[in-house]
Design a protein around this motif. Sequence first.
Motif, mmCIF file in Angstrom:
data_model
loop_
_atom_site.group_PDB
_atom_site.id
_atom_site.type_symbol
_atom_site.label_atom_id
_atom_site.label_comp_id
_atom_site.label_asym_id
_atom_site.label_seq_id
_atom_site.Cartn_x
_atom_site.Cartn_y
_atom_site.Cartn_z
ATOM 1 N N LYS A 136 0.822 -1.208 0.000
ATOM 2 C CA LYS A 136 0.000 0.000 0.000
ATOM 3 C C LYS A 136 0.857 1.260 0.000
ATOM 4 O O LYS A 136 0.511 2.258 -0.623
ATOM 5 N N GLU A 137 1.964 1.252 0.719
ATOM 6 C CA GLU A 137 2.731 2.473 0.907
ATOM 7 C C GLU A 137 3.897 2.620 -0.061
ATOM 8 O O GLU A 137 4.215 3.716 -0.471
ATOM 9 N N ARG A 138 4.532 1.524 -0.375
ATOM 10 C CA ARG A 138 5.757 1.617 -1.172
ATOM 11 C C ARG A 138 5.648 0.815 -2.464
ATOM 12 O O ARG A 138 5.006 -0.229 -2.511
ATOM 13 N N LEU A 139 6.308 1.318 -3.466
ATOM 14 C CA LEU A 139 6.499 0.561 -4.702
ATOM 15 C C LEU A 139 7.842 -0.141 -4.590
ATOM 16 O O LEU A 139 8.872 0.503 -4.382
ATOM 17 N N TYR A 140 7.846 -1.467 -4.694
ATOM 18 C CA TYR A 140 9.081 -2.220 -4.531
ATOM 19 C C TYR A 140 9.684 -2.671 -5.859
ATOM 20 O O TYR A 140 10.891 -2.853 -5.955
ATOM 21 N N PHE A 141 8.859 -2.886 -6.854
ATOM 22 C CA PHE A 141 9.406 -3.341 -8.136
ATOM 23 C C PHE A 141 8.451 -2.981 -9.264
ATOM 24 O O PHE A 141 7.257 -2.731 -9.046
ATOM 25 N N ILE A 142 9.004 -2.944 -10.466
ATOM 26 C CA ILE A 142 8.216 -2.687 -11.673
ATOM 27 C C ILE A 142 8.518 -3.812 -12.658
ATOM 28 O O ILE A 142 9.661 -3.971 -13.096
ATOM 29 N N LEU A 191 17.172 -11.463 10.110
ATOM 30 C CA LEU A 191 16.830 -12.513 9.152
ATOM 31 C C LEU A 191 15.348 -12.448 8.794
ATOM 32 O O LEU A 191 14.978 -12.519 7.613
ATOM 33 N N GLU A 192 14.497 -12.299 9.800
ATOM 34 C CA GLU A 192 13.056 -12.235 9.537
ATOM 35 C C GLU A 192 12.699 -11.013 8.697
ATOM 36 O O GLU A 192 11.874 -11.089 7.774
ATOM 37 N N LYS A 193 13.327 -9.871 8.989
ATOM 38 C CA LYS A 193 13.053 -8.667 8.200
ATOM 39 C C LYS A 193 13.525 -8.831 6.757
ATOM 40 O O LYS A 193 12.868 -8.369 5.816
ATOM 41 N N THR A 194 14.664 -9.482 6.587
ATOM 42 C CA THR A 194 15.176 -9.713 5.230
ATOM 43 C C THR A 194 14.219 -10.579 4.428
ATOM 44 O O THR A 194 13.906 -10.277 3.262
ATOM 45 N N LEU A 195 13.735 -11.657 5.028
ATOM 46 C CA LEU A 195 12.806 -12.549 4.328
ATOM 47 C C LEU A 195 11.506 -11.829 3.986
ATOM 48 O O LEU A 195 10.930 -12.026 2.906
ATOM 49 N N THR A 196 11.033 -10.978 4.898
ATOM 50 C CA THR A 196 9.811 -10.207 4.635
ATOM 51 C C THR A 196 10.015 -9.247 3.473
ATOM 52 O O THR A 196 9.158 -9.112 2.587
ATOM 53 N N LEU A 197 11.165 -8.571 3.466
ATOM 54 C CA LEU A 197 11.459 -7.652 2.364
ATOM 55 C C LEU A 197 11.585 -8.394 1.037
ATOM 56 O O LEU A 197 11.130 -7.909 -0.004
ATOM 57 N N MET A 198 12.204 -9.561 1.060
ATOM 58 C CA MET A 198 12.311 -10.348 -0.174
ATOM 59 C C MET A 198 10.927 -10.666 -0.727
ATOM 60 O O MET A 198 10.711 -10.632 -1.945
ATOM 61 N N GLU A 199 9.991 -10.968 0.156
ATOM 62 C CA GLU A 199 8.613 -11.218 -0.280
ATOM 63 C C GLU A 199 8.026 -9.961 -0.905
ATOM 64 O O GLU A 199 7.362 -10.017 -1.951
ATOM 65 N N ASN A 200 8.284 -8.802 -0.289
ATOM 66 C CA ASN A 200 7.784 -7.540 -0.842
ATOM 67 C C ASN A 200 8.339 -7.283 -2.240
ATOM 68 O O ASN A 200 7.659 -6.695 -3.089
ATOM 69 N N TYR A 201 9.575 -7.711 -2.464
ATOM 70 C CA TYR A 201 10.211 -7.507 -3.766
ATOM 71 C C TYR A 201 9.844 -8.593 -4.781
ATOM 72 O O TYR A 201 10.381 -8.613 -5.885
ATOM 73 N N GLY A 202 8.952 -9.488 -4.403
ATOM 74 C CA GLY A 202 8.508 -10.522 -5.333
ATOM 75 C C GLY A 202 9.518 -11.620 -5.570
ATOM 76 O O GLY A 202 9.456 -12.319 -6.588
ATOM 77 N N LEU A 203 10.454 -11.807 -4.620
ATOM 78 C CA LEU A 203 11.519 -12.795 -4.804
ATOM 79 C C LEU A 203 11.171 -14.157 -4.215
ATOM 80 O O LEU A 203 11.916 -15.116 -4.405
ATOM 81 N N HIS A 204 10.083 -14.250 -3.493
ATOM 82 C CA HIS A 204 9.560 -15.522 -2.984
ATOM 83 C C HIS A 204 10.597 -16.333 -2.206
ATOM 84 O O HIS A 204 11.028 -17.406 -2.643
ATOM 85 N N PRO A 205 11.005 -15.844 -1.039
ATOM 86 C CA PRO A 205 11.945 -16.620 -0.226
ATOM 87 C C PRO A 205 11.323 -17.941 0.199
ATOM 88 O O PRO A 205 10.114 -18.013 0.472
ATOM 89 N N GLU A 206 12.144 -18.972 0.245
ATOM 90 C CA GLU A 206 11.657 -20.292 0.650
ATOM 91 C C GLU A 206 12.143 -20.689 2.036
ATOM 92 O O GLU A 206 11.501 -21.488 2.714
ATOM 93 N N MET A 207 13.282 -20.124 2.453
ATOM 94 C CA MET A 207 13.837 -20.541 3.735
ATOM 95 C C MET A 207 14.994 -19.638 4.133
ATOM 96 O O MET A 207 15.717 -19.124 3.283
ATOM 97 N N GLY A 208 15.143 -19.454 5.433
ATOM 98 C CA GLY A 208 16.329 -18.825 5.992
ATOM 99 C C GLY A 208 16.686 -19.571 7.256
ATOM 100 O O GLY A 208 15.802 -19.892 8.063
#
Length: 627
Positions: free
Chosen positions: A3-9, A214-231
């Motif tokens: 809602k607030e940020r654009l992460y990727f195009i 680690l948790e914040k990184t995985l959440t951000l990866m999801e925001n960027y559409g990178l679909h993390p599977e595990m950390g």
Amino acid sequence: MTKERLYFIESKDHGVDTIKKLLSENPQIKFVSLLGIDLRGNVTDEKIPVNFFLDDLEGFLSQGIQTDGSSVVLDGIATLDNAKVDIIPDLEVTWYVDYNEDNIDEETNLPVGTLKIPSYLVHNGQEICSRSILKRAKENFKKQLYNLLSKVDLSEYGISSVEEIDDILLTTATELEFWVKTPEEQADIDKLSTSQILKEQYWKKTRGVVRTALEKTLTLMENYGLHPEMGHKEVGGVIPKLNHNGHFDHVMEQIEIDWKYNESMLAADSDFIVRDLVDDVFQQHGLEVSFKAKVVEGVAGSGKHTHIGIAVRLKNGEVINLFTKEGEYLSPIGYGALMGILKNYEIINPFVSSTTDAFNRLKPGFEAPVCIVTALGKTKEEPSRNRSVLIGLVREVNKPKATRFELRAPNPLSNTYLYLSACYQAMLDGIRYVVENKRTSPELERELSKEYGEETPYLDKNRVYRSEEDVFEDYTAEERNKLFGMPPRTVYENVLSFSTYPDKLNILLENDVFTDKIINSFIQGVIHYWSYELRNRILVDYRNELRSFQKKDEVGLNDLDLKRWEEITELRLKLMKDSLKEKSLFGELSQAIDYRDYARVSELQIQIAELMTKIRKMYHDYLENLL
């Protein structure tokens, strides 16, 4: 997008009107940066104000920006007298927004963002960067494979004819390992080694700031559409300590992050996005991050295990994995691809391991591959994964679409674009052999499982290519070198493969995916970095380390202590102390670099590294015996 940020195009939104709309809706995005990747894997990054970008958006997207070549490694290409390099945006991939959490936009109260656009480096009208090589490799692979598939009975893949194929899908997934630590934390090798052997940290619970980061990184990866599977925690590290404030300090841990497969160019681009995210997030929590292949001598290094797959998408939308064949380890296409990599790995390896740091990791005993060998599994019915091989087969009986190869040699800083490109060229060579000779899966399994000295149509006679055993434990060093080939020990020995194996080099050059100019530029850049780092970083560190070895004036010193210190002193002198009569080994190495006698530099590097390992052990034993 949130809602607030654009992460990727995504690429579908790269039209002029859509870009203008998205940027106007996200005024926190103040800058644009074009990411060109040179042959060393360095990334260009510049701050272009969004308003300047939008003033002539169409021209910017088609013509990019110009640089004088000083910021990129293109040895022998972008020269002083012909230095102009254009950076041209890639409109076919996803663009990402990098946010600076330390710089808040007053208008939106959001972090200031930079739109990062993966791009191509162009010199004299030719694309000459790492991304452009992968682009050509993909195009060549798809075209050649389609032609080969037209000669194959595709019914065993569930395809009635080649006309059914809409696209060939080249996919890649990544397992990225890295170390994190609190600033100024010094490695205790004994503790790290013991913890590793006892597997005290492997997949254990993360705690404190490491868990949060680690948790914040995985959440951000999801925001960027990178679909993390595990950390998770990896094999390395020690237990952090709880300080009087209730926070963990003395952190030194190894972490792994895995994310979902993607189209190979997008997957390679995501390497940089994830590394940036990891760096930023962990640093925000007071932790240093290292993506070096070997952070601590004597402890497990970090890898970037790369999963490689090939599939086709039919015109009806169905996706079929070309590596899978029911009742077999692999389809004929799968065997051909795997055998192509194994047979030609000598000219892939220079792109995988191009630094001294990379070779520091590739040593027996630390789960890092040192031999050109594969494993298919103990049985076809029960898939298994052998972590001691160079490239393994990953499969699940009930998930035929999941069949893929795992290349275990790359490290976090390996140039994914280049080694994937080399793999695709080599895979084509193997697939072509399979198709033109109408080889079946059982025949190819037998050939891949050949004995040493056995003649086969494709693979080398005096090599073994498959082992289901532990390559480190079940073979001696002499047996490994005989059966699987003598691995290079230095950067110089590695790039020699280009001249040692001209027939294999021609596979890279096929259809100008790589060119002689690019190969020569790569070699020049690698040799320059290797030799300069040796003299100006590695030798400096060695000298400082040797100077830190001090004789102890302790109570209870005995004849053994005195003898050990005498031997340490003698070896220190041999390594680093020049005299009027002769140079030390360090002095010889510097002189060989001056003379550009790289064969001698390579020999001396090996000798010095062995002696440094020896003297560390000697000093350790000396200290251990003190009261």
